[in-house]
Design a protein around this motif. Structure first.
Motif, PDB file in Angstrom:
ATOM      1  N   GLU A 121     -28.632 -16.429  41.017  1.00  0.00           N
ATOM      2  CA  GLU A 121     -27.176 -16.352  41.038  1.00  0.00           C
ATOM      3  C   GLU A 121     -26.635 -15.051  40.068  1.00  0.00           C
ATOM      4  OE1 GLU A 121     -23.315 -18.810  39.988  1.00  0.00           O
ATOM      5  OE2 GLU A 121     -25.032 -20.071  40.864  1.00  0.00           O
ATOM      6  N   ASN A 122     -25.853 -14.314  40.282  1.00  0.00           N
ATOM      7  CA  ASN A 122     -25.174 -13.158  39.531  1.00  0.00           C
ATOM      8  C   ASN A 122     -26.417 -12.335  38.942  1.00  0.00           C
ATOM      9  OD1 ASN A 122     -22.701 -14.228  39.528  1.00  0.00           O
ATOM     10  ND2 ASN A 122     -23.365 -15.872  37.923  1.00  0.00           N
ATOM     11  N   CYS A 123     -27.293 -11.816  40.102  1.00  0.00           N
ATOM     12  CA  CYS A 123     -28.457 -10.979  39.785  1.00  0.00           C
ATOM     13  C   CYS A 123     -27.953  -9.455  39.516  1.00  0.00           C
ATOM     14  CB  CYS A 123     -29.392 -10.820  40.927  1.00  0.00           C
ATOM     15  SG  CYS A 123     -30.656  -9.722  40.802  1.00  0.00           S
ATOM     16  N   GLY A 141     -31.063 -12.619  36.446  1.00  0.00           N
ATOM     17  CA  GLY A 141     -29.533 -13.120  36.643  1.00  0.00           C
ATOM     18  C   GLY A 141     -29.046 -13.939  35.736  1.00  0.00           C
TER      19      GLY A 141
END
Length: 146
Positions: A121-123, A141
């Motif tokens: 997530e949120n790389c 991430g």
């Protein structure tokens, strides 16, 4: 937030045990991770030990006082007394990666594989590490780096 990472190839268990014993005294005596790690064996020990040695180098590189850190091991080692420092350890076959995040509310997730990597997530960073002629794909991430 600032991030940094490092990777290495797994090395022998005996050498890793000696190196861990040498650095354990540099951390808060309240850190339970070193005693828990000493109970592990084989690949589980090697991956976690290499990850801790990489973490140790990243902390030194970024001038973070290791004696102030309490690292707990509840299956997933983490720093429990500082919310501004976080780390993650990932492994693929014989390669281990450690990522360090520094800054308010630090969060980090790293993944590594010989094939494609499912980004966390949120790389905010992906790349390839080549070691001993083998390519490893990685993704990092968490909160995006400033």
């Amino acid at each position: 937030m600032k991030t940094d990472f490092s990777a290495c190839i797994l090395t022998g268990e005996a050498a890793l045990r000696e190196r861990l014993e040498n650095i354990a005294g540099s951390y808060s005596p309240e850190s339970g991770c070193f005693a828990a790690l000493a109970q592990k064996a084989g690949r589980e020990f090697e991956v976690t030990a290499c990850g801790f040695l990489l973490l140790d180098n990243l902390l030194l590189k970024n001038r973070i006082n290791r004696a102030d850190l309490i690292i707990a091991d509840g299956g997933n080692p983490r720093i429990i007394n500082r919310s501004d420092i976080a780390f993650g350890i990932a492994a693929a076959e014989s390669c281990v990666m450690c990522c360090l995040a520094m800054g308010e509310g630090a969060e980090i997730d790293c993944r590594i594989s010989r094939g494609s990597v499912t980004p966390p997530e949120n790389c905010f960073e992906t790349g390839v590490i080549t070691s001993c002629g083998i390519k490893y794909h990685y993704s990092i991430g968490g909160r995006s780096a400033d």
